[in-house]
Motif scaffolding. Structure first.
Motif, PDB file in Angstrom:
ATOM      1  N   VAL A  49      -4.537 -76.219 -38.313  1.00  0.00           N
ATOM      2  CA  VAL A  49      -5.176 -76.775 -39.188  1.00  0.00           C
ATOM      3  C   VAL A  49      -4.977 -75.815 -40.583  1.00  0.00           C
ATOM      4  N   ILE A  50      -4.724 -75.205 -41.245  1.00  0.00           N
ATOM      5  CA  ILE A  50      -4.363 -74.266 -42.511  1.00  0.00           C
ATOM      6  C   ILE A  50      -5.354 -74.868 -43.888  1.00  0.00           C
ATOM      7  N   ALA A  51      -6.553 -74.804 -43.617  1.00  0.00           N
ATOM      8  CA  ALA A  51      -7.820 -75.100 -44.681  1.00  0.00           C
ATOM      9  C   ALA A  51      -7.381 -73.657 -45.931  1.00  0.00           C
ATOM     10  N   ASP A  52      -7.268 -74.422 -47.356  1.00  0.00           N
ATOM     11  CA  ASP A  52      -6.743 -73.534 -48.404  1.00  0.00           C
ATOM     12  C   ASP A  52      -8.658 -73.182 -49.157  1.00  0.00           C
ATOM     13  N   ASP A  53      -8.341 -72.213 -49.937  1.00  0.00           N
ATOM     14  CA  ASP A  53      -9.618 -71.934 -50.499  1.00  0.00           C
ATOM     15  C   ASP A  53     -11.415 -71.743 -50.127  1.00  0.00           C
ATOM     16  N   LEU A  66      10.305 -70.573 -57.250  1.00  0.00           N
ATOM     17  CA  LEU A  66      10.989 -71.570 -58.292  1.00  0.00           C
ATOM     18  C   LEU A  66      10.018 -72.694 -58.489  1.00  0.00           C
ATOM     19  N   VAL A  67       9.255 -72.749 -57.191  1.00  0.00           N
ATOM     20  CA  VAL A  67       8.074 -74.015 -57.312  1.00  0.00           C
ATOM     21  C   VAL A  67       6.953 -73.385 -57.436  1.00  0.00           C
ATOM     22  N   THR A  68       6.454 -74.393 -59.437  1.00  0.00           N
ATOM     23  CA  THR A  68       4.763 -74.062 -59.086  1.00  0.00           C
ATOM     24  C   THR A  68       3.834 -74.247 -58.619  1.00  0.00           C
ATOM     25  N   GLY A  69       2.673 -73.685 -58.263  1.00  0.00           N
ATOM     26  CA  GLY A  69       1.709 -73.871 -57.528  1.00  0.00           C
ATOM     27  C   GLY A  69       0.539 -73.049 -57.347  1.00  0.00           C
ATOM     28  N   PHE A  70       0.259 -73.078 -55.928  1.00  0.00           N
ATOM     29  CA  PHE A  70      -0.443 -71.856 -55.917  1.00  0.00           C
ATOM     30  C   PHE A  70      -0.228 -71.454 -54.291  1.00  0.00           C
ATOM     31  N   LEU A  71       0.553 -70.819 -53.846  1.00  0.00           N
ATOM     32  CA  LEU A  71       0.175 -69.705 -52.281  1.00  0.00           C
ATOM     33  C   LEU A  71       0.949 -67.990 -52.373  1.00  0.00           C
ATOM     34  N   GLU A  72       0.464 -67.454 -52.252  1.00  0.00           N
ATOM     35  CA  GLU A  72       0.657 -65.993 -51.978  1.00  0.00           C
ATOM     36  C   GLU A  72       1.401 -66.646 -50.720  1.00  0.00           C
ATOM     37  N   PRO A  73       2.324 -65.250 -51.315  1.00  0.00           N
ATOM     38  CA  PRO A  73       3.815 -65.418 -50.134  1.00  0.00           C
ATOM     39  C   PRO A  73       4.009 -64.888 -48.802  1.00  0.00           C
ATOM     40  N   GLU A  74       2.632 -64.813 -48.440  1.00  0.00           N
ATOM     41  CA  GLU A  74       2.254 -63.988 -47.100  1.00  0.00           C
ATOM     42  C   GLU A  74       1.988 -64.815 -45.861  1.00  0.00           C
ATOM     43  N   VAL A 122      -0.587 -82.286 -51.680  1.00  0.00           N
ATOM     44  CA  VAL A 122       0.839 -81.107 -51.913  1.00  0.00           C
ATOM     45  C   VAL A 122       1.430 -80.959 -53.420  1.00  0.00           C
ATOM     46  N   HIS A 123       0.400 -81.179 -54.162  1.00  0.00           N
ATOM     47  CA  HIS A 123       1.009 -80.809 -55.793  1.00  0.00           C
ATOM     48  C   HIS A 123       2.734 -80.879 -56.323  1.00  0.00           C
ATOM     49  N   HIS A 124       3.126 -79.857 -56.011  1.00  0.00           N
ATOM     50  CA  HIS A 124       4.813 -80.114 -56.929  1.00  0.00           C
ATOM     51  C   HIS A 124       5.268 -79.385 -55.347  1.00  0.00           C
ATOM     52  N   GLY A 125       4.690 -79.316 -54.171  1.00  0.00           N
ATOM     53  CA  GLY A 125       5.158 -78.916 -52.648  1.00  0.00           C
ATOM     54  C   GLY A 125       5.613 -77.595 -51.935  1.00  0.00           C
ATOM     55  N   LYS A 126       4.931 -76.715 -52.917  1.00  0.00           N
ATOM     56  CA  LYS A 126       5.370 -75.333 -52.716  1.00  0.00           C
ATOM     57  C   LYS A 126       5.374 -74.837 -51.368  1.00  0.00           C
ATOM     58  N   LEU A 127       3.815 -75.070 -50.622  1.00  0.00           N
ATOM     59  CA  LEU A 127       3.867 -75.155 -49.496  1.00  0.00           C
ATOM     60  C   LEU A 127       4.125 -75.863 -48.368  1.00  0.00           C
ATOM     61  N   PHE A 128       4.310 -77.342 -49.018  1.00  0.00           N
ATOM     62  CA  PHE A 128       4.583 -78.100 -48.106  1.00  0.00           C
ATOM     63  C   PHE A 128       5.984 -78.183 -47.667  1.00  0.00           C
TER      64      PHE A 128
END
Length: 279
Positions: free
Chosen positions: A159-163, A15-23, A49-55
C-alpha cells in the motif's frame, strides 16, 4: 509493458499534470521487481487518480490480463468534502491512452468509503498487489481507505499512502495513526518513508522490501537512505541528496570548514582589537 514504464519514468510523467515526486517511480520499479521475484501477482488500484500521474506508472507495471482499478469521484465534486483534489475523467482516460491503453482498466466513480471489499475484488478480478491511497484527506476517509486496502491486499502486496507527513493535510496523519492503532489491530505495517509517500505491507514482508530498496539506492549520489521508527515500526527513509548534503557527509570537507571558520574568527578578533595574537 515494463519497457514503456522505463520511458514513462524517464520523461513521460512530466507530461501528465498532478502531484508526484518522480523518485516514487524508481521505488515502484524496485518493489515491483521484488514482488515479481516472489511471484506476487494481482491487480493494481488507486483511490484518487486525479489525471493519472501515478496510476499510469502502476498500470505500466502490469502484465496482460492483470486489472488496474481507478477509483475517484471525478465529476461528483459534491463528495469532495475537503477539496483535496479535482479528478477529471476525460483527462485521465486521455492520459492513460497516451502512455498505455484502457485495456484491463476498470473505472469506479464514487465515494471510496462506500466501496465494499467484495465489490473491489470483483472489479479487480481478485486481490490487489499495489494499492495507492490518495483519496479524501480527512481522518475518517483515510482510515476507511486504509482498511479497504488492507482487506483487499494480496500476500506480499504493498500500500502506498500519500501525504501522511504533508503539513497541509494533518487529517491524513491522524487517519493513518488511527488505522495503525485500531482496536481490531492493523494487519499492515509501514516499512518505508520517502518522497511524500509511506509504504505498507504485511509485517513479515517489511524487512525484505526495505532491504531491496536500500540495496537499489546504495551508491546513487542523488539519494540518501536512513532508518527510523514510525508508530512503533522500524522504517527505512529515502530522501534527495544535493551537492551540499554530499559535502556535509565528507569528513575532509567538514575538517576544512571548521579550520577555515576558526581562522576567520581569529582574523576578525585581531582586526577588532579583541583577539591579541592567534594561538
Amino acid at each position: 509493458m515494463e519497457r514503456n514504464f522505463a520511458r514513462y519514468r524517464a520523461f513521460g510523467h512530466r507530461l501528465v499534470t498532478g502531484f508526484l515526486e518522480p523518485e516514487v517511480l524508481l521505488l515502484l520499479d524496485v518493489l515491483n521487481s521484488a514482488q515479481r521475484a516472489k511471484q506476487v501477482t494481482g491487480a493494481v488500484a488507486e483511490i484518487g487518480v486525479h489525471h493519472g500521474k501515478l496510476f499510469i506508472g502502476l498500470r505500466l507495471l502490469q502484465r496482460p490480463g492483470e486489472k488496474s482499478v481507478a477509483i475517484d469521484i471525478f465529476g461528483d465534486q459534491d463528495l469532495n468534502v475537503d477539496g483535496s483534489g479535482h479528478g477529471d475523467l476525460a483527462k485521465f482516460v486521455n492520459n492513460v491512452n497516451l502512455w498505455s491503453s484502457m485495456d484491463d482498466v476498470v473505472i469506479q466513480q464514487g465515494d471510496s468509503t462506500k466501496l465494499l471489499p467484495e465489490q473491489l475484488r470483483e472489479l479487480a478480478g481478485g486481490d490487489v498487489r499495489f494499492f495507492s491511497v490518495d483519496g479524501g484527506h480527512t481522518a475518517e476517509i483515510v482510515r476507511s481507505d486504509m482498511k479497504l486496502a488492507e482487506t483487499t491486499l494480496t500476500d506480499g502486496g504493498i500500500v502506498i499512502a500519500d501525504d501522511v507527513f504533508n503539513q497541509q493535510w494533518p487529517g491524513v496523519a491522524v487517519g493513518t495513526l488511527r488505522y495503525l492503532e485500531d482496536s481490531g489491530g492493523a494487519r499492515l505495517a509501514p516499512f518505508l518513508i520517502g518522497f511524500n509517500k509511506v509504504f505498507f505491507t504485511q509485517p513479515e514482508h517489511c524487512g525484505r522490501y526495505r532491504a531491496e530498496v536500500e540495496s537499489a539506492v546504495a551508491g546513487k549520489l542523488r539519494l540518501a537512505t536512513g532508518a527510523s521508527v514510525f508508530a512503533g515500526h522500524d522504517v527505512g527513509l529515502v530522501a534527495p541528496q544535493g551537492p551540499v548534503d554530499l559535502l556535509r557527509r565528507s569528513a575532509t570537507v567538514r575538517s576544512l570548514y571548521h579550520r577555515t571558520y576558526r581562522e576567520m574568527v581569529r582574523g576578525l578578533q585581531v582586526v577588532s582589537g579583541r583577539g591579541g595574537s592567534a594561538h
